[in-house]
Design a protein around this motif. Sequence first.
Motif, mmCIF file in Angstrom:
data_model
loop_
_atom_site.group_PDB
_atom_site.id
_atom_site.type_symbol
_atom_site.label_atom_id
_atom_site.label_comp_id
_atom_site.label_asym_id
_atom_site.label_seq_id
_atom_site.Cartn_x
_atom_site.Cartn_y
_atom_site.Cartn_z
ATOM 1 N N ARG A 72 -27.320 21.679 -89.260
ATOM 2 C CA ARG A 72 -27.524 20.253 -89.544
ATOM 3 C C ARG A 72 -28.752 19.721 -88.813
ATOM 4 O O ARG A 72 -29.494 18.894 -89.345
ATOM 5 N N LYS A 126 -31.765 20.954 -90.656
ATOM 6 C CA LYS A 126 -31.927 20.203 -91.890
ATOM 7 C C LYS A 126 -32.570 18.845 -91.609
ATOM 8 O O LYS A 126 -33.458 18.391 -92.337
ATOM 9 N N LYS A 127 -32.116 18.247 -90.506
ATOM 10 C CA LYS A 127 -32.654 16.943 -90.131
ATOM 11 C C LYS A 127 -34.132 17.069 -89.772
ATOM 12 O O LYS A 127 -34.969 16.238 -90.168
ATOM 13 N N ASP A 136 -23.764 22.212 -95.110
ATOM 14 C CA ASP A 136 -24.568 21.382 -96.004
ATOM 15 C C ASP A 136 -23.709 20.486 -96.898
ATOM 16 O O ASP A 136 -24.202 19.573 -97.545
#
Lengths: 278, 736
Positions: free
Chosen positions: B540, B543-544, B440
């Motif tokens: 990631r 998160k996207k 992050d």
Amino acid sequence: MKNKMKYFFIVCLSVWSLNTVAQTPGYLGKKNLFSIHSTPSFRILPAFGLLDSGGNGFRTYKARANGSGLDSKTKVARIDFRVGYMRVLSRKLQLGAEFGYEHMVLPLQLYTYDNFRSSSPEFNIYGGYIKVGVTSGKFIAPAGFTNTVGIGPQIYSFDQNANYYFSSDIYGDLSDSIAAFPNYGGPMWGINAFYQLSYRVLLAKFLSLELGLRLKAGVVFNGDRTSIDLNAVSSVTNSGYDPTINRAFWTKRDLKDAVLYENSFNLAQFRIGLNFVF
Amino acid sequence: MNLSTSMKVVSVLKLFVHLLFCTLFTYGAWSQEINWNNYSRLQAQGKVPEIFLISTQDKIEQDLSKDRKDLSTEDEKKFLENIHYHMDDLLRSGLVLFGDPATDYVRKVADNLLKNQPKLKKQLQFYTVKSNLTNAFSTDQGVIFVTLGLLAQLENEAQLAYVLSHEIAHFQENHVEKSYSKVVKGTNATTYDDHIRQLSNYSKDNELEADKVGVKLYHQAGYKKSELLSTFDVLMYSYLPFDEVVLPHDYFNTDLLFVPEIYFPEKVNPILAEEEYDDDKSSHPNIRKRKDAIKEVLKDYNDWGSAEFQLDRAEFEKVRKIARFEGVHRDLIDCKYPDALYSIFLLELEDPNSEYLALAKAKAWLGIASLMGYKTKSDVLGKVKDVEGESHALAYMLNKFTKLQLFTVAMRQVEDAYKKYPDNKELKKMRTMMIDELADLSTFKLKDYRRITYQTALDRFEKARLEDSLAIVADTVEVSNADESDENLSKYDKIKKKRSEEMVAPVTEDNEFDVEKFHFFALTDLMANPDFGNEIDEFRKDKKLKAEEISNNRRLSGKEKREKYKEEYYLGLEEFVLVRPFVYEDYYGDADMKGSVEFEQIIRESILQNAERVNLKVLDYTNFHKEKITTQQYNEQAILTDYLGQKVMYEDHPMFPVDYTALSELKRDAGDAKILFVLGNHHRTRATHGFSLAFLIMDLTSGEVEHERVYNVRKKPRKLLLNSYVYEAIESLGKK
């Protein structure tokens, strides 16, 4: 040590997301709100002669039972009786209706016009409102502050059965009174709208006391469907007193003007009553 | 039976008794033996003492019958409310221990002091408090509290004996009542530590008197004179860690991590405490005055004993070690990570293979990384200039690290612990969280990290410099453009390129090996593990996806939004665990303890009533009265309180609960039930009121707060009004 009580409330409460739109609205899930209330208005300026140079104030005049003349009273307040219902639609929104009744003895600025005397016209006022309420701030309806707007018809029904008095002679008796208020044939109509800010104090799980302020405005229509020969009457305000036409002294137009005038003193009303939640 | 036979019987009986005693003693010693490698947090044991269970109101009424000549009837009532509400708040905080080894030891030392005063002994009770403050205090009710922070700092039993003598003297001399007007004005405690400070707040004259009177008990018990004076040294330096040991600059160095010298200070900050500080604004006289006064008193005493210990020295050392281990735990709860790390360093000197300490270290590093994600460095690490003594070196290093360096070292520490204890579930979870934290971090780029160690890189650099220094610089330039043409390269070219990149050493402008890039060599093993890269990518991607989902939600129509919200609104629970609501009422910012308790009771009752109304079962851990709370519930509540204390620091960000395992064990008792925390605040002034309520639902499986309902209302929290909010919050826990 982070058992910081104060810190809890400053940090947690402000940072954590505000997530407070309830799916089951109403107080403890109850969505029906019945109310019994009144919207009294206080006639401070007209009642105590602050609006007329003579200093008599707007007073009510009622015929004495023995017909010997008029008794006058200072009318300090107008009080009505109302019932209402609101449905709580969401955490903030309420929709409902209310119905009211008021017996109004119309205060008059002067009880003598030229050289006659008249008792106050009396009305039974029936009114209804469709209203929408929005509970403000962080309160959960129906508790707390609520902004309400409403609009609805008003019926001003002249009370033909009241004991009226009219005399061209200041010291005269009751004999001429009937002629002063003829049969008007039908009520006057009007439309009122209001905005109200009120606060509901919870008294019990099913009961709350509602206190507030209501700003009201409205119009009154003449609606003159009377069969009276207008040429045969003399208006109390418009044409002056004509001793030769001693009949139907109060025209409907006179009544409407008087009611509007009186209403203009009562734009701000209090609102007090009890709400029952079911 | 003749004499000889009798003697034999007596001998056999003696032997039997001796054996029995030895067996019991051995069993007792064994049963209390502590496994420091797998240390588990200190908990209350045995029956809940009566003082925890009697309602505050009952205590006040009982005490009203006592004769207090110095107070008017009205003042007496206020005084009693003040002392009882304050003490009961502490007793119910979960911070007070009973029946545990530390409390037992304190009681034994006190019993020894009071062996000739049975009447006084009967009036007193002793408890320890889980606080890192170095403090002890007595109450008008005869309850004497000693913090674990104090036990951690003491050198011997005699010092504890003098502290207890001093506190007993406060009780004997009625100092709480005499200091009443002073205490009642200053009730602006916002933390339990503040609370403890205030409860130990007497006038300077009272302190000197307690010092003086306390000498008598201490002397009678036969303790050593010199230890009495050294107790003041313990108090003076109590703001420092429990020991002063130089942190070796290679402390963090391993095969995979090398922290360069430049990250340590040339000299640590000096210790500035002085005996003769200005005590005008302090509740206690300065140490110099106290020492001088006590020296005068000591002249009146002769025949001093010589004991530093009257009880078993090993027991003292065990209790002190418990206090120090607990101190680490408390620092982790309080997110004082640099303090925790220095204490761990000190404790590891004796127990280098303690799994508990390895876990605590990983928690501290993960905590630093988690908090650094959204807080400033000074918020997380404190101000380095304020740290005195040897612990300054650690604070200096942490502050000098860049954010990326901190995260990298944290990852290294967590990974090391995980490798050492691969079966440990806490470490497994921590490792996952640490990888997420790293992923992050915007400055974290996998391509920057090398597959060779710092030492290898340095060796190669030195070798390369001897051969051709210019090549190093040229290579560095090439690395910075590494990504540009990768797509056009063949598989073998890519491998070659990657290997050549690995060979390149970071250099400074002066063509020196750039030690500030040490962190790029700290994850060598992880870089070689494809799972690590995959986990980073996975995080990631997630998160996207979440960001896209949020973005998509914004585009939903009003109706769709409402439906979605409705779907997520109800939790569909059938039961929940209710822990004590954390409630604070203040008047112009000063704590109103009585109001707080009343406010708490209203909220608690409202929760129970509304839960019944909406058919939700409640596992009630809140009832301290009517002897309903068990020791197990008390301990569980303490764990949950600590969890919440930690959670507050993390707000709504991911957090690894310090008591992860204890919470999991709690889950076994609570089943699938989730925990309801309620925070409440009623702030009032002469003219205004306002209250806030927060309902937090915590899932024991994930250790996260899953749902919140938060209300801020500018009104007096009358029962019926509060009820409307409590109903809404409780109702949303149920039907789906």
